[in-house]
Design a protein around this motif. Structure first.
Motif, PDB file in Angstrom:
ATOM      1  N   PRO A 129       6.333  -0.266 -11.782  1.00 53.04           N
ATOM      2  CA  PRO A 129       6.706  -1.550 -11.178  1.00 53.04           C
ATOM      3  C   PRO A 129       7.569  -1.316  -9.940  1.00 53.04           C
ATOM      4  CG  PRO A 129       7.409  -1.366 -13.494  1.00 53.04           C
ATOM      5  CD  PRO A 129       7.042  -0.004 -13.023  1.00 53.04           C
ATOM      6  N   LEU A 130       7.718  -2.355  -9.127  1.00 50.65           N
ATOM      7  CA  LEU A 130       8.514  -2.231  -7.909  1.00 50.65           C
ATOM      8  C   LEU A 130       9.932  -1.769  -8.191  1.00 50.65           C
ATOM      9  CD1 LEU A 130       7.388  -5.426  -5.939  1.00 50.65           C
ATOM     10  CD2 LEU A 130       6.800  -3.063  -5.419  1.00 50.65           C
ATOM     11  N   ASP A 131      10.502  -2.240  -9.321  1.00 49.27           N
ATOM     12  CA  ASP A 131      11.903  -1.929  -9.581  1.00 49.27           C
ATOM     13  C   ASP A 131      12.125  -0.545 -10.193  1.00 49.27           C
ATOM     14  OD1 ASP A 131      10.874  -2.428 -12.080  1.00 49.27           O
ATOM     15  OD2 ASP A 131      12.354  -3.944 -12.642  1.00 49.27           O
ATOM     16  N   ARG A 132      11.052   0.234 -10.371  1.00 52.83           N
ATOM     17  CA  ARG A 132      11.191   1.594 -10.894  1.00 52.83           C
ATOM     18  C   ARG A 132      10.633   2.639  -9.923  1.00 52.83           C
ATOM     19  NH1 ARG A 132      12.708   2.375 -16.142  1.00 52.83           N
ATOM     20  NH2 ARG A 132      13.119   0.456 -17.315  1.00 52.83           N
ATOM     21  N   ALA A 133      10.498   2.255  -8.655  1.00 50.63           N
ATOM     22  CA  ALA A 133       9.927   3.156  -7.657  1.00 50.63           C
ATOM     23  C   ALA A 133      10.850   4.339  -7.379  1.00 50.63           C
ATOM     24  CB  ALA A 133       9.649   2.391  -6.374  1.00 50.63           C
ATOM     25  N   ARG A 134      10.251   5.400  -6.827  1.00 48.64           N
ATOM     26  CA  ARG A 134      10.995   6.606  -6.468  1.00 48.64           C
ATOM     27  C   ARG A 134      11.501   6.511  -5.024  1.00 48.64           C
ATOM     28  NH1 ARG A 134       6.002   9.421  -5.905  1.00 48.64           N
ATOM     29  NH2 ARG A 134       7.089  11.386  -5.515  1.00 48.64           N
ATOM     30  N   SER A 135      12.449   7.356  -4.669  1.00 50.51           N
ATOM     31  CA  SER A 135      12.840   7.523  -3.275  1.00 50.51           C
ATOM     32  C   SER A 135      11.809   8.405  -2.571  1.00 50.51           C
ATOM     33  CB  SER A 135      14.227   8.169  -3.173  1.00 50.51           C
ATOM     34  OG  SER A 135      15.213   7.331  -3.731  1.00 50.51           O
ATOM     35  N   THR A 136      11.626   8.187  -1.283  1.00 47.79           N
ATOM     36  CA  THR A 136      10.706   9.025  -0.525  1.00 47.79           C
ATOM     37  C   THR A 136      11.290  10.428  -0.365  1.00 47.79           C
ATOM     38  OG1 THR A 136      11.672   8.206   1.540  1.00 47.79           O
ATOM     39  CG2 THR A 136       9.681   7.109   0.746  1.00 47.79           C
ATOM     40  N   GLN A 137      10.475  11.337   0.178  1.00 45.29           N
ATOM     41  CA  GLN A 137      10.870  12.736   0.289  1.00 45.29           C
ATOM     42  C   GLN A 137      12.184  12.869   1.058  1.00 45.29           C
ATOM     43  OE1 GLN A 137       7.716  15.285   1.648  1.00 45.29           O
ATOM     44  NE2 GLN A 137       9.099  16.977   2.112  1.00 45.29           N
ATOM     45  N   SER A 138      13.112  13.580   0.494  1.00 44.81           N
ATOM     46  CA  SER A 138      14.441  13.743   1.084  1.00 44.81           C
ATOM     47  C   SER A 138      14.362  14.414   2.453  1.00 44.81           C
ATOM     48  CB  SER A 138      15.317  14.578   0.146  1.00 44.81           C
ATOM     49  OG  SER A 138      16.591  14.802   0.706  1.00 44.81           O
ATOM     50  N   GLY A 139      15.194  13.928   3.363  1.00 41.71           N
ATOM     51  CA  GLY A 139      15.256  14.530   4.690  1.00 41.71           C
ATOM     52  C   GLY A 139      14.440  13.807   5.733  1.00 41.71           C
ATOM     53  N   TYR A 140      13.682  12.794   5.316  1.00 41.19           N
ATOM     54  CA  TYR A 140      12.840  12.044   6.241  1.00 41.19           C
ATOM     55  C   TYR A 140      13.037  10.549   5.996  1.00 41.19           C
ATOM     56  CZ  TYR A 140      10.512  16.560   6.602  1.00 41.19           C
ATOM     57  OH  TYR A 140      10.248  17.892   6.779  1.00 41.19           O
ATOM     58  N   GLY A 141      12.919   9.775   7.054  1.00 37.06           N
ATOM     59  CA  GLY A 141      13.029   8.338   6.894  1.00 37.06           C
ATOM     60  C   GLY A 141      14.443   7.901   6.586  1.00 37.06           C
ATOM     61  N   ARG A 142      14.569   6.780   5.854  1.00 31.27           N
ATOM     62  CA  ARG A 142      15.860   6.194   5.526  1.00 31.27           C
ATOM     63  C   ARG A 142      16.159   6.376   4.043  1.00 31.27           C
ATOM     64  NH1 ARG A 142      14.549   0.520   8.721  1.00 31.27           N
ATOM     65  NH2 ARG A 142      14.536   1.398  10.835  1.00 31.27           N
ATOM     66  N   ASP A 143      17.438   6.287   3.710  1.00 33.52           N
ATOM     67  CA  ASP A 143      17.853   6.504   2.330  1.00 33.52           C
ATOM     68  C   ASP A 143      17.261   5.483   1.368  1.00 33.52           C
ATOM     69  OD1 ASP A 143      19.318   8.675   3.126  1.00 33.52           O
ATOM     70  OD2 ASP A 143      21.250   7.617   3.144  1.00 33.52           O
ATOM     71  N   ASP A 144      16.965   4.266   1.865  1.00 32.65           N
ATOM     72  CA  ASP A 144      16.445   3.227   0.978  1.00 32.65           C
ATOM     73  C   ASP A 144      14.928   3.126   0.994  1.00 32.65           C
ATOM     74  OD1 ASP A 144      16.278   2.242   3.547  1.00 32.65           O
ATOM     75  OD2 ASP A 144      17.011   0.231   3.062  1.00 32.65           O
ATOM     76  N   ASP A 145      14.227   4.054   1.665  1.00 32.05           N
ATOM     77  CA  ASP A 145      12.754   4.072   1.633  1.00 32.05           C
ATOM     78  C   ASP A 145      12.285   4.458   0.239  1.00 32.05           C
ATOM     79  OD1 ASP A 145      12.563   3.387   4.301  1.00 32.05           O
ATOM     80  OD2 ASP A 145      12.309   5.457   4.990  1.00 32.05           O
ATOM     81  N   GLN A 146      11.241   3.775  -0.239  1.00 33.21           N
ATOM     82  CA  GLN A 146      10.741   4.037  -1.584  1.00 33.21           C
ATOM     83  C   GLN A 146       9.227   4.233  -1.585  1.00 33.21           C
ATOM     84  OE1 GLN A 146      12.659   0.526  -3.605  1.00 33.21           O
ATOM     85  NE2 GLN A 146      13.429   2.100  -4.982  1.00 33.21           N
ATOM     86  N   VAL A 147       8.737   4.807  -2.676  1.00 34.92           N
ATOM     87  CA  VAL A 147       7.323   5.115  -2.818  1.00 34.92           C
ATOM     88  C   VAL A 147       6.941   4.967  -4.290  1.00 34.92           C
ATOM     89  CG1 VAL A 147       7.795   7.599  -3.112  1.00 34.92           C
ATOM     90  CG2 VAL A 147       5.557   6.857  -2.258  1.00 34.92           C
ATOM     91  N   ALA A 148       5.683   4.640  -4.548  1.00 36.40           N
ATOM     92  CA  ALA A 148       5.192   4.534  -5.923  1.00 36.40           C
ATOM     93  C   ALA A 148       4.805   5.933  -6.414  1.00 36.40           C
ATOM     94  CB  ALA A 148       4.020   3.552  -5.990  1.00 36.40           C
ATOM     95  N   PHE A 149       3.512   6.187  -6.661  1.00 36.45           N
ATOM     96  CA  PHE A 149       3.086   7.499  -7.148  1.00 36.45           C
ATOM     97  C   PHE A 149       2.387   8.339  -6.081  1.00 36.45           C
ATOM     98  CE2 PHE A 149       2.862   5.557 -11.629  1.00 36.45           C
ATOM     99  CZ  PHE A 149       4.086   6.087 -11.979  1.00 36.45           C
ATOM    100  N   ALA A 150       2.423   7.889  -4.808  1.00 32.86           N
ATOM    101  CA  ALA A 150       1.939   8.761  -3.738  1.00 32.86           C
ATOM    102  C   ALA A 150       2.829   9.997  -3.686  1.00 32.86           C
ATOM    103  CB  ALA A 150       1.960   8.019  -2.405  1.00 32.86           C
TER     104      ALA A 150
END
Length: 268
Positions: free
Chosen positions: A126-147
């Protein structure tokens, strides 16, 4: 003029993709994209075509209820409901991330275990259990599902044409599993983009995409190329410290809607 020439969604990670004409976006990219994943029942570790080649023959279509319709050769289709608020949470691992997400239930698990040949569970994020994107890129609050690392992948048509010429045979775009395909640019022009706009939605280009052995699997037959193409050619002229690069990872900065044919504007 640059325009959006194709849209693809992959509801179940590493299964077949869907070709779309239009789609909404949410904070995790294309609505419904890679919100489902298969995991080993015992370990909870994610499963992909890297280890389970038959996933290339598994169709997983987003259905009207938000669930999945699964189909595969030799198996009757099955409709899987979106897990409810009281669904069992299962601990899973995807790359270096561990999280707890809803399990889709025993009926789905039995169907998939029979197809794959070992005990397998289907999970949804669900949206509220998403992961953070790969560390070191983008912004701290960027999120991703299972990509793997980021919500969206973009490839230019001219880049694929250039690679096909170097390999010596036409290559299917789905071999590279993009979400957005752009026409009208020069080969690898996307390497220099930092921000783009499609319709009313702005996107940040955050990182080149490092390619793996999955690019050698024919998306129609599921057979792996004996000559390791196109990965072998990419490694000759597109190699960087993190691997052979092809395509760019994106993050959308708002919700909105995309439709094939929309103009693409390079902002930076």
């Amino acid at each position: 003029m640059l325009r959006l020439s194709a849209l693809y969604r992959y509801p179940l990670k590493s299964a077949k993709g869907e070709t779309l004409q239009e789609i909404a976006l949410d904070k995790l990219g294309l609505a419904g994209d890679r919100r489902w994943m298969l995991v080993d029942e015992a370990s909870g570790r994610f499963l992909t075509q890297r280890a389970v080649a038959q996933l290339s023959q598994l169709s997983a279509l987003w259905n009207a209820t938000g669930g999945l319709t699964l189909a595969a050769p030799g198996h009757s289709p099955i409709n899987i409901d979106l897990p409810g608020a009281n669904a069992e949470l299962r601990g899973v691992t995807i790359w270096r991330d561990t999280l707890r997400v809803p399990d889709a239930g025993n009926e789905a698990a039995q169907w998939l275990s029979e197809f794959i040949g070992k005990p397998t569970r289907l999970v949804q994020v669900p949206l509220d259990r998403a992961r953070s994107t790969q560390s070191g890129y983008g912004r701290d609050d960027d999120q991703v599902a299972f990509a793997d690392g980021f919500p969206l992948l973009l490839i230019g048509e001219a880049s694929l044409q250039d690679l096909s010429q170097k390999v010596g045979r036409p290559l299917e775009m789905l071999r590279f599993r993009p979400n957005l395909v752009i026409e009208g640019s020069e080969a690898y022009a996307e390497d220099s983009w930092k921000r783009i706009r499609i319709g009313d939605v702005e996107f940040r280009v955050v990182k080149p995409c490092s390619r793996c052995i999955l690019t050698t699997i024919d998306p129609q037959s599921g057979e792996r190329s004996a000559d390791r193409e196109p990965l072998a050619t990419l490694q000759k002229y597109r190699s960087e410290a993190d691997g052979a690069m092809f395509g760019q990872n994106l993050v959308n900065d708002s919700d909105g809607r995309l439709e094939v044919g929309m103009p693409v504007e390079i902002l930076e």
